[in-house]
Design a protein around this motif. Structure first.
Motif, PDB file in Angstrom:
ATOM      1  N   MET A 103      18.481  -1.406  62.284  1.00 26.60           N
ATOM      2  CA  MET A 103      18.862  -2.799  62.553  1.00 26.60           C
ATOM      3  C   MET A 103      17.706  -3.758  62.257  1.00 26.60           C
ATOM      4  O   MET A 103      17.908  -4.858  61.742  1.00 26.60           O
ATOM      5  CB  MET A 103      19.282  -2.945  64.018  1.00 26.60           C
ATOM      6  CG  MET A 103      20.492  -2.127  64.403  1.00 26.60           C
ATOM      7  SD  MET A 103      20.730  -2.128  66.206  1.00 26.60           S
ATOM      8  CE  MET A 103      21.893  -0.772  66.404  1.00 26.60           C
ATOM      9  N   ILE A 104      16.484  -3.322  62.574  1.00 30.97           N
ATOM     10  CA  ILE A 104      15.331  -4.218  62.457  1.00 30.97           C
ATOM     11  C   ILE A 104      14.824  -4.311  61.017  1.00 30.97           C
ATOM     12  O   ILE A 104      14.433  -5.388  60.555  1.00 30.97           O
ATOM     13  CB  ILE A 104      14.199  -3.750  63.398  1.00 30.97           C
ATOM     14  CG1 ILE A 104      14.679  -3.819  64.857  1.00 30.97           C
ATOM     15  CG2 ILE A 104      12.964  -4.616  63.233  1.00 30.97           C
ATOM     16  CD1 ILE A 104      13.753  -3.147  65.842  1.00 30.97           C
ATOM     17  N   THR A 105      14.847  -3.192  60.272  1.00 28.39           N
ATOM     18  CA  THR A 105      14.287  -3.180  58.909  1.00 28.39           C
ATOM     19  C   THR A 105      14.910  -4.227  57.987  1.00 28.39           C
ATOM     20  O   THR A 105      14.177  -4.987  57.337  1.00 28.39           O
ATOM     21  CB  THR A 105      14.406  -1.773  58.284  1.00 28.39           C
ATOM     22  OG1 THR A 105      13.592  -0.866  59.022  1.00 28.39           O
ATOM     23  CG2 THR A 105      13.946  -1.777  56.828  1.00 28.39           C
ATOM     24  N   ILE A 135      22.246 -13.551  52.468  1.00 32.63           N
ATOM     25  CA  ILE A 135      21.899 -12.342  51.704  1.00 32.63           C
ATOM     26  C   ILE A 135      22.351 -11.091  52.450  1.00 32.63           C
ATOM     27  O   ILE A 135      22.916 -10.158  51.860  1.00 32.63           O
ATOM     28  CB  ILE A 135      20.382 -12.304  51.428  1.00 32.63           C
ATOM     29  CG1 ILE A 135      19.991 -13.395  50.429  1.00 32.63           C
ATOM     30  CG2 ILE A 135      19.951 -10.932  50.911  1.00 32.63           C
ATOM     31  CD1 ILE A 135      18.494 -13.593  50.268  1.00 32.63           C
ATOM     32  N   LEU A 136      22.115 -11.059  53.757  1.00 30.56           N
ATOM     33  CA  LEU A 136      22.483  -9.878  54.549  1.00 30.56           C
ATOM     34  C   LEU A 136      23.997  -9.693  54.612  1.00 30.56           C
ATOM     35  O   LEU A 136      24.495  -8.554  54.510  1.00 30.56           O
ATOM     36  CB  LEU A 136      21.901  -9.998  55.962  1.00 30.56           C
ATOM     37  CG  LEU A 136      20.375  -9.868  56.050  1.00 30.56           C
ATOM     38  CD1 LEU A 136      19.878 -10.245  57.438  1.00 30.56           C
ATOM     39  CD2 LEU A 136      19.926  -8.450  55.698  1.00 30.56           C
ATOM     40  N   VAL A 137      24.739 -10.785  54.777  1.00 30.34           N
ATOM     41  CA  VAL A 137      26.205 -10.684  54.796  1.00 30.34           C
ATOM     42  C   VAL A 137      26.698 -10.116  53.463  1.00 30.34           C
ATOM     43  O   VAL A 137      27.539  -9.203  53.429  1.00 30.34           O
ATOM     44  CB  VAL A 137      26.843 -12.058  55.082  1.00 30.34           C
ATOM     45  CG1 VAL A 137      28.357 -12.020  54.815  1.00 30.34           C
ATOM     46  CG2 VAL A 137      26.590 -12.481  56.520  1.00 30.34           C
ATOM     47  N   PHE A 138      26.162 -10.629  52.363  1.00 30.62           N
ATOM     48  CA  PHE A 138      26.536 -10.118  51.039  1.00 30.62           C
ATOM     49  C   PHE A 138      26.202  -8.630  50.913  1.00 30.62           C
ATOM     50  O   PHE A 138      27.009  -7.841  50.420  1.00 30.62           O
ATOM     51  CB  PHE A 138      25.802 -10.914  49.955  1.00 30.62           C
ATOM     52  CG  PHE A 138      25.989 -10.365  48.566  1.00 30.62           C
ATOM     53  CD1 PHE A 138      27.175 -10.554  47.887  1.00 30.62           C
ATOM     54  CD2 PHE A 138      24.966  -9.649  47.945  1.00 30.62           C
ATOM     55  CE1 PHE A 138      27.355 -10.032  46.602  1.00 30.62           C
ATOM     56  CE2 PHE A 138      25.137  -9.129  46.678  1.00 30.62           C
ATOM     57  CZ  PHE A 138      26.338  -9.327  45.997  1.00 30.62           C
ATOM     58  N   LEU A 330      26.123  -2.594  62.301  1.00 30.26           N
ATOM     59  CA  LEU A 330      24.768  -2.915  61.826  1.00 30.26           C
ATOM     60  C   LEU A 330      24.683  -4.373  61.385  1.00 30.26           C
ATOM     61  O   LEU A 330      23.707  -5.066  61.686  1.00 30.26           O
ATOM     62  CB  LEU A 330      24.385  -2.005  60.657  1.00 30.26           C
ATOM     63  CG  LEU A 330      23.800  -0.626  60.962  1.00 30.26           C
ATOM     64  CD1 LEU A 330      23.502   0.112  59.666  1.00 30.26           C
ATOM     65  CD2 LEU A 330      22.550  -0.712  61.815  1.00 30.26           C
ATOM     66  N   MET A 331      25.697  -4.839  60.665  1.00 28.76           N
ATOM     67  CA  MET A 331      25.668  -6.223  60.171  1.00 28.76           C
ATOM     68  C   MET A 331      25.584  -7.218  61.331  1.00 28.76           C
ATOM     69  O   MET A 331      24.760  -8.138  61.311  1.00 28.76           O
ATOM     70  CB  MET A 331      26.916  -6.519  59.333  1.00 28.76           C
ATOM     71  CG  MET A 331      26.864  -7.899  58.680  1.00 28.76           C
ATOM     72  SD  MET A 331      28.376  -8.386  57.822  1.00 28.76           S
ATOM     73  CE  MET A 331      29.360  -8.945  59.224  1.00 28.76           C
ATOM     74  N   ILE A 332      26.414  -7.013  62.350  1.00 31.02           N
ATOM     75  CA  ILE A 332      26.398  -7.912  63.507  1.00 31.02           C
ATOM     76  C   ILE A 332      25.036  -7.883  64.193  1.00 31.02           C
ATOM     77  O   ILE A 332      24.457  -8.926  64.528  1.00 31.02           O
ATOM     78  CB  ILE A 332      27.525  -7.533  64.488  1.00 31.02           C
ATOM     79  CG1 ILE A 332      28.891  -7.819  63.861  1.00 31.02           C
ATOM     80  CG2 ILE A 332      27.387  -8.300  65.803  1.00 31.02           C
ATOM     81  CD1 ILE A 332      30.056  -7.225  64.622  1.00 31.02           C
ATOM     82  N   ALA A 333      24.490  -6.662  64.392  1.00 24.72           N
ATOM     83  CA  ALA A 333      23.195  -6.528  65.073  1.00 24.72           C
ATOM     84  C   ALA A 333      22.075  -7.186  64.272  1.00 24.72           C
ATOM     85  O   ALA A 333      21.219  -7.893  64.829  1.00 24.72           O
ATOM     86  CB  ALA A 333      22.882  -5.050  65.302  1.00 24.72           C
TER      87      ALA A 333
END
Length: 605
Positions: A103-105, A135-138, A330-333
């Protein structure tokens, strides 16, 4: 290069900066800069080169690595020993910390890279967090398409990235060649002698230079031991050392570059290309850890620590899998971490505990390997373990001081996931124990039942979680429908403590006469549990199994509270919730949808 070294390769983005400008600031003088570079270099040599590359990577489970693979390997040799349960719990907790790391990386890597916008153009600072989230959502939305095509792009980009950071580091070193002397271990010792408290606290940030070291071991099954060792020693390690030395040279010459010593290494004409390259490298590092989370989850499901989940195979390569539940969780976190912490320097406090905790646990598993499995001489094993424990304990202790500053995040995440994993494992054991009590031996049932009900054409396969006794679905079927099929098969799926099972050992069948059979299908903990595929070529009484004439009977248990619960009531309720939300056996075992019958029963645990 992309999958294995993406995480540790992006550490220069933030490691030096956060060591000097993080939660425990250090003076920007030669003593402290040389001391930190020396500490980082020798940490990479001891933890990565010696511990992981030279020693732990020898502990492969038929070629596979990682905490769970190591745990499965160790468990084969310590099963039944008084302290074996404690080792298993440590291995499970290391897995829980890995999820925290997963989650953190992505949050740290992508945010550190995009923060270069604010370094080069301060007016862009408000846009950093929205861009990181976008970017993360994509990144998470494309996971379902698989990474096979994108992965071919990873290696060349990371080779280019390592080449660029090497050259930038080298150009800075040439401005002050004497900085190479920082590699001497005496500078790290001098730092602790002259400024022991600050030196100790600085370890909490200096460990960021070795984040991702465990990936070398975890990804061994995908690439093999030799390519990983060669890549580390020939490309990655020299590139990292040159870049850290270059950053040290820059900080001594221009202390105001501490805002981002990584980005300020670049000449003005190359700053924006470097930002683009570092951002792509950060996305690659995030992709690697997401893929790792899918692989670890698959192993945990097979080894009985996590409920069944829907697993989609995105490529003919068995390693290319996609688990929707893990992906969206993971995405939500990750997005919550970005929105709450807002800056990568705030998140690095949380990063260190997850990494150092997992590394410390690996030492305990390694100790079992050295003494019990490999039977090393204590004169050789003890000094090596003492070195590893001393260094990892120092790093873990220094990171524990950052609990109020965000270090609590991976601990809370780890404890929550650890509770889920151990509750599921304990609940399954209790349920199997309860169901085994009072069951009829199958041999006796086969002799007495064959003439007590009408026999009908076809094959009935009754899935059973245990090898002994008669499945409840079979008893319910004969009680309510008063029929038995021509061929009655009680099938047990066994997940072995090895990654892959030889095809010759896949299926064993025992004939009890009168059309009754017991069947065992074995899978490795990295294999797809495809039952119809495993049944191809299997014969019963000289006849092959025709899927169109075969019915699969599954038992569905409903848990009810017991007067003497085997677990705390809240854990029983948690286990019941996990059971209700687990993927169906039909989906997990790839059973044909129109050939499955489910029969329910109530179970007390």
């Amino acid at each position: 290069m992309g999958v294995v070294f993406g995480d540790i390769g992006t550490s220069p983005l933030y490691a030096m900066r956060d060591t000097f400008a993080g939660h425990h600031k250090l003076p920007l003088d030669v003593l402290h800069i040389f001391g930190i570079v020396s500490l980082m270099f020798w940490s990479m040599m001891v933890i990565v080169t010696v511990k992981y590359v030279s020693v732990i990577m020898r502990a492969d489970n038929k070629g596979e690595g990682g905490s769970l693979a190591l745990l499965a390997l160790v468990n084969q040799h310590i099963s039944g020993k008084r302290w074996s349960a404690g080792i298993v719990l440590l291995g499970v907790f290391a897995t829980s910390l890995f999820y925290g790391d997963s989650m953190i990386t992505p949050a740290v890597s992508v945010m550190s890279a995009i923060e270069g916008l604010a370094v080069y153009e301060p007016l862009m600072a408000p846009a950093v967090v929205p861009m990181v989230v976008g970017i993360l959502v994509f990144l998470f939305f494309i996971q379902s398409r698989g990474t096979a095509r994108v992965a071919s792009f990873f290696g060349p980009v990371m080779v280019l990235y390592f080449g660029v950071i090497s050259v930038l580091g080298l150009l800075s070193i040439m401005e002050m060649p004497g900085v190479i002397m920082a590699l001497s271990p005496h500078h790290a010792v001098a730092l602790f002698v002259a400024d022991p408290m600050r030196g100790f606290l600085a370890m909490g940030a200096a460990v960021l230079a070795v984040t991702g070291a465990e990936a070398l071991y975890a990804d061994m099954g995908h690439f093999g031991r030799s390519p990983i060792r060669l890549s580390w020693l020939a490309i990655v390690l020299p590139s990292l050392v040159l870049n850290y030395l270059g950053q040290a040279s820059l900080l001594i010459r221009q202390p105001d570059a501490l805002v981002s010593p990584f980005y300020f290494l670049a000449p003005e004409w190359f700053q924006w290309p470097l930002l683009g390259l570092a951002s792509i490298a950060a996305v690659i590092a995030s992709q690697a850890v997401i893929t790792g989370a899918f692989s670890v989850t698959q192993q945990a499901i097979q080894l009985g620590f996590i409920p069944r989940m829907s697993i989609k195979y995105t490529s003919v390569n068995a390693g290319q899998i996609y688990i929707p539940v893990i992906n969206w969780a993971l995405m939500i976190a990750v997005i919550l971490l970005v929105l709450v912490f807002k800056q990568s320097s705030n998140l690095t406090a949380a990063y260190g505990i997850a990494v150092t905790g997992a590394m410390m646990i690996d030492n305990f598993l390694l100790a079992v390997m050295l003494f019990i499995v490999w039977k090393w001489s204590k004169w050789l094993a003890l000094p090596l373990l003492a070195l590893f424990f001393a260094l990892d304990f120092g790093y873990l202790s220094a990171n524990l001081t950052k609990i109020p500053d965000g270090g609590w995040v991976p601990l809370v995440m780890g404890l929550f996931i650890f509770t889920l994993l151990t509750t599921w494992s304990k609940g399954r054991a209790l349920m199997r124990q309860t169901m085994a009590e009072g069951t009829i031996p199958f041999e006796i049932f086969a002799k007495s039942a064959h003439s007590s009900a009408t026999r009908v054409a076809g094959t009935a396969i009754f899935m059973s979680s245990t090898q002994g006794g008669v499945p409840s679905a079979l008893l319910h079927n004969i009680k309510h429908n008063k029929v038995l099929h021509e061929r009655v098969v009680v099938m047990t799926i066994a997940i072995q403590d090895v990654p892959m099972v030889d095809e010759a050992d896949r299926v064993t069948v025992k004939d009890f006469g009168n059309g009754f059979y017991k069947m065992m299908i074995r899978f490795g903990f990295l294999e797809e549990t495809d039952v119809p595929a495993a049944l191809k070529g299997v014969t019963l009484g000289g006849e092959s199994i025709d899927m169109m004439k075969t019915s699969f009977f599954l038992s569905r248990q409903t848990l009810i509270a017991s007067s003497k619960p085997g677990m705390a009531i809240w854990r029983e309720k948690l286990f019941a919730w996990m059971m209700r939300n687990a993927a169906s056996a039909m989906e997990f075992f790839r059973l044909p949808v129109n050939r499955v019958v489910e029969l329910g029963s109530q179970v007390e645990i």
